[in-house]
Motif scaffolding. Structure first.
Motif, PDB file in Angstrom:
ATOM      1  N   ASN A 144      -7.784  28.756  40.504  1.00  0.00           N
ATOM      2  CA  ASN A 144      -7.533  30.182  40.726  1.00  0.00           C
ATOM      3  C   ASN A 144      -6.674  30.407  41.964  1.00  0.00           C
ATOM      4  O   ASN A 144      -7.180  30.363  43.097  1.00  0.00           O
ATOM      5  CB  ASN A 144      -8.855  30.939  40.889  1.00  0.00           C
ATOM      6  CG  ASN A 144      -9.637  31.042  39.604  1.00  0.00           C
ATOM      7  OD1 ASN A 144      -9.453  31.958  38.810  1.00  0.00           O
ATOM      8  ND2 ASN A 144     -10.536  30.071  39.392  1.00  0.00           N
ATOM      9  N   PRO A 145      -5.371  30.671  41.776  1.00  0.00           N
ATOM     10  CA  PRO A 145      -4.482  30.944  42.913  1.00  0.00           C
ATOM     11  C   PRO A 145      -4.952  32.130  43.752  1.00  0.00           C
ATOM     12  O   PRO A 145      -4.731  32.145  44.973  1.00  0.00           O
ATOM     13  CB  PRO A 145      -3.135  31.236  42.247  1.00  0.00           C
ATOM     14  CG  PRO A 145      -3.203  30.530  40.926  1.00  0.00           C
ATOM     15  CD  PRO A 145      -4.626  30.641  40.497  1.00  0.00           C
ATOM     16  N   GLU A 146      -5.615  33.109  43.124  1.00  0.00           N
ATOM     17  CA  GLU A 146      -6.095  34.266  43.883  1.00  0.00           C
ATOM     18  C   GLU A 146      -7.165  33.836  44.894  1.00  0.00           C
ATOM     19  O   GLU A 146      -7.193  34.328  46.027  1.00  0.00           O
ATOM     20  CB  GLU A 146      -6.680  35.316  42.936  1.00  0.00           C
ATOM     21  CG  GLU A 146      -5.699  35.886  41.947  1.00  0.00           C
ATOM     22  CD  GLU A 146      -5.568  35.012  40.704  1.00  0.00           C
ATOM     23  OE1 GLU A 146      -6.257  33.955  40.622  1.00  0.00           O
ATOM     24  OE2 GLU A 146      -4.742  35.357  39.831  1.00  0.00           O
ATOM     25  N   VAL A 147      -8.035  32.934  44.451  1.00  0.00           N
ATOM     26  CA  VAL A 147      -9.071  32.437  45.362  1.00  0.00           C
ATOM     27  C   VAL A 147      -8.443  31.638  46.494  1.00  0.00           C
ATOM     28  O   VAL A 147      -8.827  31.783  47.661  1.00  0.00           O
ATOM     29  CB  VAL A 147     -10.084  31.559  44.586  1.00  0.00           C
ATOM     30  CG1 VAL A 147     -11.105  30.958  45.550  1.00  0.00           C
ATOM     31  CG2 VAL A 147     -10.784  32.378  43.520  1.00  0.00           C
ATOM     32  N   GLN A 148      -7.477  30.807  46.183  1.00  0.00           N
ATOM     33  CA  GLN A 148      -6.787  30.027  47.209  1.00  0.00           C
ATOM     34  C   GLN A 148      -6.113  30.939  48.228  1.00  0.00           C
ATOM     35  O   GLN A 148      -6.156  30.682  49.436  1.00  0.00           O
ATOM     36  CB  GLN A 148      -5.755  29.108  46.554  1.00  0.00           C
ATOM     37  CG  GLN A 148      -6.338  28.101  45.592  1.00  0.00           C
ATOM     38  CD  GLN A 148      -5.284  27.417  44.744  1.00  0.00           C
ATOM     39  OE1 GLN A 148      -4.111  27.328  45.148  1.00  0.00           O
ATOM     40  NE2 GLN A 148      -5.656  26.929  43.569  1.00  0.00           N
ATOM     41  N   ALA A 149      -5.501  32.022  47.744  1.00  0.00           N
ATOM     42  CA  ALA A 149      -4.822  32.955  48.646  1.00  0.00           C
ATOM     43  C   ALA A 149      -5.808  33.650  49.574  1.00  0.00           C
ATOM     44  O   ALA A 149      -5.453  34.015  50.704  1.00  0.00           O
ATOM     45  CB  ALA A 149      -4.048  33.981  47.823  1.00  0.00           C
ATOM     46  N   SER A 150      -7.027  33.863  49.105  1.00  0.00           N
ATOM     47  CA  SER A 150      -8.038  34.499  49.954  1.00  0.00           C
ATOM     48  C   SER A 150      -8.563  33.549  51.024  1.00  0.00           C
ATOM     49  O   SER A 150      -9.156  33.982  52.015  1.00  0.00           O
ATOM     50  CB  SER A 150      -9.204  35.001  49.098  1.00  0.00           C
ATOM     51  OG  SER A 150      -9.940  33.907  48.548  1.00  0.00           O
ATOM     52  N   ILE A 151      -8.356  32.250  50.808  1.00  0.00           N
ATOM     53  CA  ILE A 151      -8.825  31.257  51.776  1.00  0.00           C
ATOM     54  C   ILE A 151      -7.783  31.012  52.865  1.00  0.00           C
ATOM     55  O   ILE A 151      -8.104  30.962  54.052  1.00  0.00           O
ATOM     56  CB  ILE A 151      -9.159  29.929  51.051  1.00  0.00           C
ATOM     57  CG1 ILE A 151     -10.313  30.142  50.076  1.00  0.00           C
ATOM     58  CG2 ILE A 151      -9.499  28.837  52.062  1.00  0.00           C
ATOM     59  CD1 ILE A 151     -10.619  28.936  49.206  1.00  0.00           C
ATOM     60  N   ALA A 152      -6.529  30.854  52.450  1.00  0.00           N
ATOM     61  CA  ALA A 152      -5.447  30.569  53.403  1.00  0.00           C
ATOM     62  C   ALA A 152      -4.110  30.876  52.742  1.00  0.00           C
ATOM     63  O   ALA A 152      -4.012  31.010  51.517  1.00  0.00           O
ATOM     64  CB  ALA A 152      -5.499  29.117  53.856  1.00  0.00           C
ATOM     65  N   SER A 153      -3.087  30.972  53.572  1.00  0.00           N
ATOM     66  CA  SER A 153      -1.747  31.206  53.053  1.00  0.00           C
ATOM     67  C   SER A 153      -1.201  29.921  52.424  1.00  0.00           C
ATOM     68  O   SER A 153      -1.701  28.828  52.710  1.00  0.00           O
ATOM     69  CB  SER A 153      -0.825  31.657  54.185  1.00  0.00           C
ATOM     70  OG  SER A 153      -0.614  30.596  55.101  1.00  0.00           O
ATOM     71  N   PRO A 154      -0.173  30.024  51.567  1.00  0.00           N
ATOM     72  CA  PRO A 154       0.407  28.812  50.957  1.00  0.00           C
ATOM     73  C   PRO A 154       0.861  27.790  51.987  1.00  0.00           C
ATOM     74  O   PRO A 154       0.682  26.576  51.797  1.00  0.00           O
ATOM     75  CB  PRO A 154       1.577  29.360  50.140  1.00  0.00           C
ATOM     76  CG  PRO A 154       1.165  30.751  49.788  1.00  0.00           C
ATOM     77  CD  PRO A 154       0.412  31.244  50.986  1.00  0.00           C
ATOM     78  N   ASP A 155       1.465  28.257  53.084  1.00  0.00           N
ATOM     79  CA  ASP A 155       1.914  27.328  54.126  1.00  0.00           C
ATOM     80  C   ASP A 155       0.731  26.622  54.787  1.00  0.00           C
ATOM     81  O   ASP A 155       0.804  25.422  55.094  1.00  0.00           O
ATOM     82  CB  ASP A 155       2.734  28.066  55.176  1.00  0.00           C
ATOM     83  CG  ASP A 155       4.090  28.518  54.640  1.00  0.00           C
ATOM     84  OD1 ASP A 155       4.526  27.952  53.612  1.00  0.00           O
ATOM     85  OD2 ASP A 155       4.684  29.427  55.249  1.00  0.00           O
ATOM     86  N   GLU A 156      -0.322  27.363  55.018  1.00  0.00           N
ATOM     87  CA  GLU A 156      -1.510  26.769  55.634  1.00  0.00           C
ATOM     88  C   GLU A 156      -2.164  25.754  54.693  1.00  0.00           C
ATOM     89  O   GLU A 156      -2.655  24.701  55.141  1.00  0.00           O
ATOM     90  CB  GLU A 156      -2.503  27.867  56.010  1.00  0.00           C
ATOM     91  CG  GLU A 156      -2.041  28.742  57.166  1.00  0.00           C
ATOM     92  CD  GLU A 156      -2.965  29.920  57.401  1.00  0.00           C
ATOM     93  OE1 GLU A 156      -3.035  30.395  58.563  1.00  0.00           O
ATOM     94  OE2 GLU A 156      -3.613  30.388  56.435  1.00  0.00           O
ATOM     95  N   ILE A 157      -2.179  26.066  53.414  1.00  0.00           N
ATOM     96  CA  ILE A 157      -2.742  25.117  52.446  1.00  0.00           C
ATOM     97  C   ILE A 157      -1.903  23.848  52.403  1.00  0.00           C
ATOM     98  O   ILE A 157      -2.430  22.720  52.355  1.00  0.00           O
ATOM     99  CB  ILE A 157      -2.835  25.762  51.050  1.00  0.00           C
ATOM    100  CG1 ILE A 157      -3.849  26.911  51.076  1.00  0.00           C
ATOM    101  CG2 ILE A 157      -3.233  24.726  50.006  1.00  0.00           C
ATOM    102  CD1 ILE A 157      -3.941  27.684  49.771  1.00  0.00           C
TER     103      ILE A 157
END
Length: 330
Positions: A124-137
């Motif tokens: 779930n990209p939405e869940v990932q976005a709520s955790i951190a930004s793409p650069d941070e991931i």
């Protein structure tokens, strides 16, 4: 005081006490009673001689006799090496083995929750976005996750990991005083932390790196945490269901036994910390590093099963020897 007359009058008593002390391993019931009586009488004789005579030879002889008799009457103190051997061959493994179903339940619950949550994060990209930004991931996946294990000197890193994991396990056991109710939450929080990292690594096709870095030390480390959770909840359950014994007695017995696990896990987590500091970030092939972790896990489980099962068959509970609330009294 006429010391010669005193010696003549009481020598038979001293000789008899010396004889009983020498054969203390095969005394009859009547002889045990006689030993106690003579010990008290000779202790009185020693007090009289010390206050009324300057005969140091006699004082020394009676002092040695009274000391030996006291040891026979009260029992010698268990040597430290024997207590240490008992701890590692009886106390720790039998408590761990007796809590095996609680331990297993904690393990399965952690794995189920962690797997479901990791799959949810990874898909779930939405869940990932709520955790951190793409650069941070990207920074976490490409650099930070692996660098965590090698950015500090191995010795200091091992010490820090050891203290942290020992504290997590200690929390599990401490929470047993409130029926173990917070323990599932602590397990959930740890499962969440592992699942988030696993999910983010999986989302970037780095799951092989995740397991290559987690498994060498994580198998033994998490096993220790699950064991602490299991014995903590088992102790909490003892308050609710003490079995045939009085609730206070059962709780005291289990509480002392659980302390064996707390001390034993210090050693287990020390080994885990060494693996995390020296093996996980090493240049060994991934298979070799995981193999070391699996070997450590298998050795620990075999140790608990073999020694724990044997102690259980001998009706051991892991409680201390001569526990004060269950020791026989006259």
């Amino acid at each position: 005081m006429d010391i010669d007359a005193f010696i003549t009058a009481h020598r038979p008593v001293w000789d008899r006490l010396d004889h009983l002390v020498n054969k203390r391993s095969s005394l009859t019931g009547d002889e045990v009673d006689e030993l106690v009586d003579l010990y008290q009488r000779v202790a009185t004789h020693l007090s009289i001689v010390r206050s009324s005579s300057k005969d140091q030879l006699l004082v020394g002889r009676l002092s040695a006799l009274v000391a030996r008799a006291r040891s026979a009457v009260t029992g010698a103190h268990t040597p430290a090496w024997r207590e240490l051997v008992r701890f590692f061959t009886v106390s720790f493994p039998v408590v761990a083995y007796r809590a095996r179903w609680w331990w297993l339940a904690s393990t399965l619950a952690f794995l189920v929750v962690g797997s479901v949550m990791a799959t949810w994060v990874a898909g779930n990209p939405e869940v990932q976005a709520s955790i951190a930004s793409p650069d941070e991931i990207t920074q976490l996946v490409e650099h930070d996750f692996a660098d965590y294990y090698s950015e500090n000197p191995a010795a200091s890193f091992a010490s820090r990991v050891w203290i942290n994991n020992a504290w997590v396990s200690a929390q599990m056991i401490i929470y047993s005083v409130v029926l173990g109710l917070p323990i599932p939450y602590v397990l959930y929080a740890n499962a969440e932390n592992v699942a988030v990292s696993a999910g983010l690594m999986a989302s970037r096709d780095k799951l092989d790196i995740f397991f290559g870095l987690i498994l060498p030390h994580g198998l033994l480390e998490l096993t220790a945490v699950f064991l602490a959770a299991g014995v903590g909840m088992r102790l909490g359950w003892t308050v609710i269901d003490p079995g045939p014994r009085k609730r206070v007695e059962a709780l005291a017995e289990q509480g002392r036994a659980v302390m064996s696990v707390a001390l034993g896990l210090v050693v287990v987590l020390f080994v885990s910390g060494l693996i995390e500091a020296f093996v996980t970030p090493s240049g060994l092939p991934t298979g070799a590093r995981i193999g070391i972790g699996v070997l450590a896990e298998v050795v620990f489980l075999a140790y608990v099963i073999v020694f724990g099962r044997r102690a259980l068959r001998q009706n051991e509970t892991g409680d201390v020897e001569r526990a004060p609330d269950v020791a026989p009294t006259a």
